[in-house]
Design a protein around this motif. Structure first.
Motif, PDB file in Angstrom:
ATOM      1  N   GLU A   1      47.406  15.064  40.621  1.00  0.00           N
ATOM      2  CA  GLU A   1      46.967  13.716  40.963  1.00  0.00           C
ATOM      3  C   GLU A   1      46.050  13.723  42.185  1.00  0.00           C
ATOM      4  OE1 GLU A   1      49.601  10.252  40.044  1.00  0.00           O
ATOM      5  OE2 GLU A   1      49.812  10.313  42.237  1.00  0.00           O
ATOM      6  N   ARG A   2      46.346  14.584  43.149  1.00  0.00           N
ATOM      7  CA  ARG A   2      45.502  14.740  44.337  1.00  0.00           C
ATOM      8  C   ARG A   2      45.324  16.225  44.591  1.00  0.00           C
ATOM      9  NH1 ARG A   2      46.845  11.380  49.655  1.00  0.00           N
ATOM     10  NH2 ARG A   2      46.320   9.742  48.176  1.00  0.00           N
ATOM     11  N   TRP A   3      44.069  16.654  44.538  1.00  0.00           N
ATOM     12  CA  TRP A   3      43.728  18.076  44.693  1.00  0.00           C
ATOM     13  C   TRP A   3      44.118  18.601  46.055  1.00  0.00           C
ATOM     14  CZ3 TRP A   3      42.269  21.624  41.292  1.00  0.00           C
ATOM     15  CH2 TRP A   3      41.741  22.824  41.766  1.00  0.00           C
ATOM     16  N   PRO A   4      44.702  19.833  46.106  1.00  0.00           N
ATOM     17  CA  PRO A   4      44.950  20.676  44.935  1.00  0.00           C
ATOM     18  C   PRO A   4      46.406  20.709  44.487  1.00  0.00           C
ATOM     19  CG  PRO A   4      45.016  22.023  46.889  1.00  0.00           C
ATOM     20  CD  PRO A   4      44.795  20.599  47.371  1.00  0.00           C
ATOM     21  N   SER A   5      47.329  20.143  45.283  1.00  0.00           N
ATOM     22  CA  SER A   5      48.726  20.450  45.012  1.00  0.00           C
ATOM     23  C   SER A   5      49.652  19.251  44.829  1.00  0.00           C
ATOM     24  CB  SER A   5      49.263  21.328  46.150  1.00  0.00           C
ATOM     25  OG  SER A   5      49.148  20.654  47.388  1.00  0.00           O
ATOM     26  N   GLU A   6      49.113  18.054  44.743  1.00  0.00           N
ATOM     27  CA  GLU A   6      49.967  16.889  44.547  1.00  0.00           C
ATOM     28  C   GLU A   6      50.034  16.560  43.066  1.00  0.00           C
ATOM     29  OE1 GLU A   6      49.510  13.681  47.340  1.00  0.00           O
ATOM     30  OE2 GLU A   6      49.948  12.220  45.765  1.00  0.00           O
ATOM     31  N   ALA A   7      51.229  16.667  42.516  1.00  0.00           N
ATOM     32  CA  ALA A   7      51.398  16.472  41.082  1.00  0.00           C
ATOM     33  C   ALA A   7      51.614  15.011  40.735  1.00  0.00           C
ATOM     34  CB  ALA A   7      52.579  17.295  40.588  1.00  0.00           C
ATOM     35  N   SER A   8      51.311  14.695  39.512  1.00  0.00           N
ATOM     36  CA  SER A   8      51.628  13.372  38.990  1.00  0.00           C
ATOM     37  C   SER A   8      53.131  13.171  39.014  1.00  0.00           C
ATOM     38  CB  SER A   8      51.101  13.264  37.563  1.00  0.00           C
ATOM     39  OG  SER A   8      51.609  12.116  36.935  1.00  0.00           O
ATOM     40  N   SER A   9      53.544  11.942  39.264  1.00  0.00           N
ATOM     41  CA  SER A   9      54.981  11.668  39.303  1.00  0.00           C
ATOM     42  C   SER A   9      55.589  11.701  37.910  1.00  0.00           C
ATOM     43  CB  SER A   9      55.244  10.318  39.964  1.00  0.00           C
ATOM     44  OG  SER A   9      54.574   9.286  39.253  1.00  0.00           O
ATOM     45  N   GLY A  10      54.762  11.497  36.901  1.00  0.00           N
ATOM     46  CA  GLY A  10      55.251  11.568  35.538  1.00  0.00           C
ATOM     47  C   GLY A  10      54.846  12.870  34.900  1.00  0.00           C
ATOM     48  N   SER A  11      54.992  12.993  33.626  1.00  0.00           N
ATOM     49  CA  SER A  11      54.490  14.108  32.821  1.00  0.00           C
ATOM     50  C   SER A  11      55.187  15.439  33.044  1.00  0.00           C
ATOM     51  CB  SER A  11      52.979  14.310  33.027  1.00  0.00           C
ATOM     52  OG  SER A  11      52.266  13.142  32.713  1.00  0.00           O
ATOM     53  N   TRP A  12      56.306  15.504  33.752  1.00  0.00           N
ATOM     54  CA  TRP A  12      57.013  16.772  33.900  1.00  0.00           C
ATOM     55  C   TRP A  12      57.633  17.174  32.561  1.00  0.00           C
ATOM     56  CZ3 TRP A  12      55.966  19.617  37.905  1.00  0.00           C
ATOM     57  CH2 TRP A  12      55.662  19.032  39.138  1.00  0.00           C
ATOM     58  N   GLY A  13      57.396  18.421  32.178  1.00  0.00           N
ATOM     59  CA  GLY A  13      58.020  18.956  30.975  1.00  0.00           C
ATOM     60  C   GLY A  13      59.370  19.561  31.315  1.00  0.00           C
ATOM     61  N   PRO A  14      59.991  20.236  30.354  1.00  0.00           N
ATOM     62  CA  PRO A  14      61.306  20.827  30.585  1.00  0.00           C
ATOM     63  C   PRO A  14      61.266  22.094  31.424  1.00  0.00           C
ATOM     64  CG  PRO A  14      60.551  21.303  28.381  1.00  0.00           C
ATOM     65  CD  PRO A  14      59.558  20.364  28.964  1.00  0.00           C
ATOM     66  N   GLY A  15      60.071  22.712  31.559  1.00  0.00           N
ATOM     67  CA  GLY A  15      59.947  23.942  32.324  1.00  0.00           C
ATOM     68  C   GLY A  15      60.322  25.158  31.505  1.00  0.00           C
ATOM     69  N   THR A  16      59.975  26.321  32.048  1.00  0.00           N
ATOM     70  CA  THR A  16      60.340  27.578  31.411  1.00  0.00           C
ATOM     71  C   THR A  16      60.872  28.518  32.494  1.00  0.00           C
ATOM     72  OG1 THR A  16      59.570  29.348  29.936  1.00  0.00           O
ATOM     73  CG2 THR A  16      57.990  28.554  31.582  1.00  0.00           C
ATOM     74  N   GLN A  17      61.980  29.154  32.205  1.00  0.00           N
ATOM     75  CA  GLN A  17      62.670  29.990  33.191  1.00  0.00           C
ATOM     76  C   GLN A  17      62.023  31.366  33.267  1.00  0.00           C
ATOM     77  OE1 GLN A  17      65.593  29.395  35.249  1.00  0.00           O
ATOM     78  NE2 GLN A  17      64.885  31.343  36.128  1.00  0.00           N
ATOM     79  N   VAL A  18      61.730  31.794  34.476  1.00  0.00           N
ATOM     80  CA  VAL A  18      61.248  33.149  34.740  1.00  0.00           C
ATOM     81  C   VAL A  18      62.264  33.824  35.648  1.00  0.00           C
ATOM     82  CG1 VAL A  18      59.481  34.530  35.884  1.00  0.00           C
ATOM     83  CG2 VAL A  18      58.814  32.583  34.454  1.00  0.00           C
ATOM     84  N   THR A  19      62.728  34.982  35.213  1.00  0.00           N
ATOM     85  CA  THR A  19      63.695  35.740  36.000  1.00  0.00           C
ATOM     86  C   THR A  19      63.154  37.154  36.195  1.00  0.00           C
ATOM     87  OG1 THR A  19      65.526  34.469  35.067  1.00  0.00           O
ATOM     88  CG2 THR A  19      66.060  36.558  36.151  1.00  0.00           C
TER      89      THR A  19
END
Length: 121
Positions: free
Chosen positions: A100-118
């Motif tokens: 939403e604001r370059w470079p690191s401010e994310a939109s408050s919506g639109s979050w997906g479920p994510g993917t786990q990295v181990t």
């Protein structure tokens, strides 16, 4: 409204590589700056990388510079994160989102479920 889904996570050894994908449905993401974020257990969500809309501008968090690379797919609904030289501290759930604001401010919506990295030693 764009919906995002991450994939490609899994278990890797330290020094190994993984490639994460983010697929959009409902709308193209070509018109948006996009980013990757991650959240480790007990920690705040952290900015990882961002790529501009219709430009080649990219930004990376200090902890991943020189190891991770963000890119877009040829289809206008995909985003990638190539992760090389993985470290145990890269272990987290990884998310993609609209910037939403370059470079690191994310939109408050639109979050997906994510993917786990181990990452193991």
């Amino acid at each position: 409204q764009v919906q995002l889904a991450e994939s490609g996570g899994g278990l890797a050894q330290a020094g190994g590589s993984l490639r994460l994908s983010c697929t959009a449905s409902g709308s193209t993401i070509a018109d948006y700056a996009m980013g990757w974020f991650r959240q480790a257990p007990g920690k705040e969500r952290e900015f990882v990388a961002a790529i501009g809309a219709w430009t080649s501008f990219v930004e990376y968090g200090d902890s991943v510079k020189g190891r991770f690379s963000i890119s877009r797919g040829n289809a206008k609904k995909t985003l990638f994160l190539q992760m090389n030289d993985l470290k145990p501290e890269d272990t987290a759930v990884y998310y993609c989102n609209i910037i939403e604001r370059w470079p690191s401010e994310a939109s408050s919506g639109s979050w997906g479920p994510g993917t786990q990295v181990t990452v193991s030693l």
